[in-house]
Design a protein around this motif. Structure first.
Motif, PDB file in Angstrom:
ATOM      1  N   GLY A 172     -23.763  30.328  -9.273  1.00  0.00           N
ATOM      2  CA  GLY A 172     -22.832  29.122  -9.271  1.00  0.00           C
ATOM      3  C   GLY A 172     -22.657  28.541  -7.968  1.00  0.00           C
ATOM      4  N   ALA A 173     -22.012  27.473  -7.905  1.00  0.00           N
ATOM      5  CA  ALA A 173     -21.394  26.666  -9.021  1.00  0.00           C
ATOM      6  C   ALA A 173     -22.535  25.959  -9.435  1.00  0.00           C
ATOM      7  N   THR A 174     -23.080  25.997 -10.692  1.00  0.00           N
ATOM      8  CA  THR A 174     -24.404  25.184 -11.084  1.00  0.00           C
ATOM      9  C   THR A 174     -23.872  24.329 -12.264  1.00  0.00           C
ATOM     10  N   THR A 175     -24.433  23.170 -12.421  1.00  0.00           N
ATOM     11  CA  THR A 175     -24.127  22.545 -13.624  1.00  0.00           C
ATOM     12  C   THR A 175     -25.578  22.196 -14.123  1.00  0.00           C
ATOM     13  N   ILE A 176     -25.573  22.363 -15.549  1.00  0.00           N
ATOM     14  CA  ILE A 176     -26.713  21.942 -16.327  1.00  0.00           C
ATOM     15  C   ILE A 176     -26.515  20.855 -17.307  1.00  0.00           C
ATOM     16  N   GLY A 177     -26.640  19.603 -17.064  1.00  0.00           N
ATOM     17  CA  GLY A 177     -26.176  18.456 -17.737  1.00  0.00           C
ATOM     18  C   GLY A 177     -26.887  18.497 -19.013  1.00  0.00           C
ATOM     19  N   PRO A 178     -26.567  17.517 -20.166  1.00  0.00           N
ATOM     20  CA  PRO A 178     -26.882  17.723 -21.314  1.00  0.00           C
ATOM     21  C   PRO A 178     -28.385  17.431 -21.616  1.00  0.00           C
ATOM     22  N   HIS A 179     -28.939  18.253 -22.555  1.00  0.00           N
ATOM     23  CA  HIS A 179     -30.100  17.912 -23.023  1.00  0.00           C
ATOM     24  C   HIS A 179     -31.333  18.562 -21.908  1.00  0.00           C
ATOM     25  N   ARG A 216       0.817  -1.215   0.190  1.00  0.00           N
ATOM     26  CA  ARG A 216      -0.104   0.197  -0.059  1.00  0.00           C
ATOM     27  C   ARG A 216       0.760   1.261   0.090  1.00  0.00           C
ATOM     28  N   LEU A 217       0.761   1.916  -0.992  1.00  0.00           N
ATOM     29  CA  LEU A 217       1.393   3.357  -1.195  1.00  0.00           C
ATOM     30  C   LEU A 217       0.627   4.556  -0.818  1.00  0.00           C
ATOM     31  N   GLN A 218       1.204   5.429  -0.076  1.00  0.00           N
ATOM     32  CA  GLN A 218       0.414   6.695   0.604  1.00  0.00           C
ATOM     33  C   GLN A 218       0.563   7.482  -0.719  1.00  0.00           C
ATOM     34  N   HIS A 219      -0.482   8.436  -0.997  1.00  0.00           N
ATOM     35  CA  HIS A 219      -0.539   9.360  -1.890  1.00  0.00           C
ATOM     36  C   HIS A 219      -0.786  10.750  -0.918  1.00  0.00           C
ATOM     37  N   THR A 220       0.086  11.646  -0.969  1.00  0.00           N
ATOM     38  CA  THR A 220      -0.215  12.872  -0.008  1.00  0.00           C
ATOM     39  C   THR A 220      -1.214  13.607  -0.457  1.00  0.00           C
ATOM     40  N   GLU A 221      -1.674  13.717  -1.490  1.00  0.00           N
ATOM     41  CA  GLU A 221      -2.566  14.715  -2.021  1.00  0.00           C
ATOM     42  C   GLU A 221      -3.969  14.199  -1.284  1.00  0.00           C
ATOM     43  N   VAL A 222      -4.839  15.162  -0.618  1.00  0.00           N
ATOM     44  CA  VAL A 222      -6.212  14.750  -0.294  1.00  0.00           C
ATOM     45  C   VAL A 222      -6.893  14.818  -1.182  1.00  0.00           C
ATOM     46  N   PRO A 223      -7.711  13.642  -1.700  1.00  0.00           N
ATOM     47  CA  PRO A 223      -8.704  13.753  -2.755  1.00  0.00           C
ATOM     48  C   PRO A 223      -9.911  14.558  -2.388  1.00  0.00           C
ATOM     49  N   THR A 224     -10.663  15.223  -3.562  1.00  0.00           N
ATOM     50  CA  THR A 224     -11.975  15.476  -3.573  1.00  0.00           C
ATOM     51  C   THR A 224     -12.946  14.207  -3.933  1.00  0.00           C
ATOM     52  N   ALA A 225     -13.788  13.937  -3.014  1.00  0.00           N
ATOM     53  CA  ALA A 225     -14.560  12.746  -3.186  1.00  0.00           C
ATOM     54  C   ALA A 225     -15.967  12.881  -2.941  1.00  0.00           C
ATOM     55  N   LEU A 226     -16.908  12.100  -3.368  1.00  0.00           N
ATOM     56  CA  LEU A 226     -18.261  12.174  -3.241  1.00  0.00           C
ATOM     57  C   LEU A 226     -18.691  11.054  -2.175  1.00  0.00           C
ATOM     58  N   HIS A 227     -18.759  11.640  -0.970  1.00  0.00           N
ATOM     59  CA  HIS A 227     -19.201  10.426   0.085  1.00  0.00           C
ATOM     60  C   HIS A 227     -20.724  10.503   0.379  1.00  0.00           C
ATOM     61  N   HIS A 228     -21.024  11.649   0.286  1.00  0.00           N
ATOM     62  CA  HIS A 228     -22.835  11.777   0.663  1.00  0.00           C
ATOM     63  C   HIS A 228     -23.326  12.627  -0.418  1.00  0.00           C
ATOM     64  N   LEU A 229     -24.854  12.789  -0.543  1.00  0.00           N
ATOM     65  CA  LEU A 229     -25.286  13.317  -1.419  1.00  0.00           C
ATOM     66  C   LEU A 229     -25.226  14.773  -1.581  1.00  0.00           C
ATOM     67  N   TYR A 230     -24.959  15.370  -0.550  1.00  0.00           N
ATOM     68  CA  TYR A 230     -24.641  17.036  -0.645  1.00  0.00           C
ATOM     69  C   TYR A 230     -23.223  17.253  -1.083  1.00  0.00           C
ATOM     70  N   ASP A 231     -22.531  16.281  -1.067  1.00  0.00           N
ATOM     71  CA  ASP A 231     -21.078  16.422  -1.891  1.00  0.00           C
ATOM     72  C   ASP A 231     -21.397  16.895  -3.365  1.00  0.00           C
ATOM     73  N   ILE A 232     -22.363  16.350  -3.864  1.00  0.00           N
ATOM     74  CA  ILE A 232     -22.415  16.617  -5.316  1.00  0.00           C
ATOM     75  C   ILE A 232     -22.298  18.136  -5.559  1.00  0.00           C
ATOM     76  N   PHE A 233     -23.281  19.035  -4.718  1.00  0.00           N
ATOM     77  CA  PHE A 233     -23.376  20.158  -5.005  1.00  0.00           C
ATOM     78  C   PHE A 233     -22.181  20.997  -4.088  1.00  0.00           C
ATOM     79  N   ARG A 234     -21.830  20.485  -2.952  1.00  0.00           N
ATOM     80  CA  ARG A 234     -20.815  21.303  -2.049  1.00  0.00           C
ATOM     81  C   ARG A 234     -19.590  21.336  -2.951  1.00  0.00           C
ATOM     82  N   TYR A 235     -19.166  20.334  -3.449  1.00  0.00           N
ATOM     83  CA  TYR A 235     -17.845  20.304  -4.326  1.00  0.00           C
ATOM     84  C   TYR A 235     -17.819  20.846  -5.640  1.00  0.00           C
ATOM     85  N   ASN A 236     -19.025  21.164  -6.119  1.00  0.00           N
ATOM     86  CA  ASN A 236     -19.270  21.421  -7.628  1.00  0.00           C
ATOM     87  C   ASN A 236     -18.388  22.447  -7.994  1.00  0.00           C
ATOM     88  N   ASP A 237     -17.865  23.590  -7.204  1.00  0.00           N
ATOM     89  CA  ASP A 237     -17.298  24.549  -7.764  1.00  0.00           C
ATOM     90  C   ASP A 237     -15.717  23.987  -8.086  1.00  0.00           C
TER      91      ASP A 237
END
Length: 389
Positions: A222-229, A115-136
């Motif tokens: 913002g930050a707002t995403t309007i997907g295709p169609h 197991r190799l440690q990556h020093t960068e803290v990733p942005t990840a979707l753990h909860h529903l609200y992370d979808i809009f919270r990290y959208n910016d």
């Protein structure tokens, strides 16, 4: 060619219900692109999914017979350093961020030998609200990913751009006339054949994806995403439309996630702030109860094929499952399971045949067919309705 498998971590997939009732985590749109599309842009290969059993029929997993697979946790948003580290993994190695596995090389059921440690803290979707919270964060990243070293289509002089015009990008066939666009807080990306109608006010960041429309006089924060169609009007703030959904008329939507094939009728208003300004609680499917979010702002979570009637009023942090149809006066309860229809006067289950008939008509409006695989998926969800309440 690398064989890359986007693996759903069961606890994460469950915490992202009801949005993940109909898709793997990697098909959630975050920023301009879905998580899968981000990885595809940065790490070329043959991609497939390792997800829950009933979704695997539509989203199958492809294994290399020699066991040389790169298996990526599907809720992780990639960065250049992370992609480089993932590509460098050897068979038997895993890339970690603390106790969280980002990726491994080998097979899903064999424990890594290193197991190799990556020093960068990733942005990840753990909860529903992370979808809009990290959208910016995701939108800024995708904008650079898609537009660097490329030339935007010309911006019409009928528009007023506040800030650096280089932060506005129009793909081929995109149209924007008579809009006021402020890019000081985030970029604005207008996808292929998308249209921003006259009188629109935009405060970035914004992603308007392929073939979508912003209607006349809309106010988009913002930050707002309007997907295709999609077709979007009224007032929208910090929300994500995954795709193929409409909110074409006046009404407020903020800090929200809208799935595919949804419709918010004229005058629909979704609260994103409680009157007493206290912390918001949101329905959690695995726990079957409302859990604290740590947020003051949280609006509507709406799964695929759900709809509201005209002038529908929704409480703060309302969660609607798949195929929900809400209408009538008053505020409905703030969690409604899948395949339910009604109002404050009462709810009843929608027969699966009626749901499928409606879904077929809705998809036909976008020249998309309801496939036998889709039908089987929805029938499975309907049979398992009690499990997803």
């Amino acid at each position: 060619m690398l064989n890359i498998i986007l693996r759903d971590i069961p606890d994460v997939h469950a915490n992202l219900l009801p949005i993940t009732l109909t898709r793997p985590v990697a098909d959630i749109r975050s920023g301009i692109l879905t998580i899968r599309e981000k990885w595809e842009h940065m790490l070329p290969g043959v991609y497939s999914y390792l997800t829950t059993d009933y979704l695997s029929v539509k989203y199958p997993c492809i294994y290399r017979p020699d066991g040389d697979n790169i298996i990526i946790s599907s809720h992780i948003l990639p960065t250049p350093d992370m992609v480089e580290a993932v590509a460098a993994l050897k068979i038997g190695q895993a890339l970690m961020a603390g106790d969280e596995e980002l990726a491994r090389r080998g097979t899903p059921d064999e424990e890594p030998t290193e197991r190799l440690q990556h020093t960068e803290v990733p942005t990840a979707l753990h909860h529903l609200y992370d979808i809009f919270r990290y959208n910016d964060i995701a939108l800024e990243f995708d904008f650079l990913l898609l537009t660097q070293s490329r030339q935007s289509q010309p911006i019409s002089p009928t528009n007023t751009i506040i800030g650096n015009p280089g932060r506005v990008f129009l793909e081929d066939g995109a149209s924007m006339e008579g809009a006021i666009v402020n890019v000081n807080a985030g970029p604005v990306y207008i996808g292929r054949d998308a249209e921003v109608m006259e009188g629109t006010c935009i405060r970035g960041g914004l992603a308007l994806c392929k073939g979508s429309q912003i209607k006349m006089g809309a106010k988009i924060y913002g930050a707002t995403t309007i997907g295709p169609h999609c077709k979007v009007g009224g007032e929208v703030a910090n929300s994500v439309f995954i795709g193929y959904s409409n909110k074409a008329h006046d009404g407020f939507l903020g800090n929200s996630v809208i799935g595919e094939w949804c419709n918010l009728a004229a005058g629909t208003v979704a609260s994103n702030l409680k009157n007493d300004y206290t912390e918001v609680k949101l329905w959690n499917y695995p726990k079957r109860r409302f859990l604290r979010t740590g947020l003051q702002f949280c609006g509507l979570i709406m799964a695929d094929h759900s709809k509201t009637g005209i002038n529908t009023m929704l409480n703060t942090a309302t969660v609607l499952g798949v195929g929900v149809n809400i209408h009538g006066a008053g505020y409905p309860r703030n969690f409604i399971p899948s395949f339910m229809e009604g109002s404050t006067a009462g709810l009843y289950e929608v027969p699966i045949t009626k749901f499928l008939d409606t879904a077929e008509r809705v998809k036909a409006r976008r020249n998309v067919k309801l496939t036998p695989v889709d039908i089987d998926l929805y029938r499975h969800l309907y049979q398992m309705l009690d499990d997803y309440k």
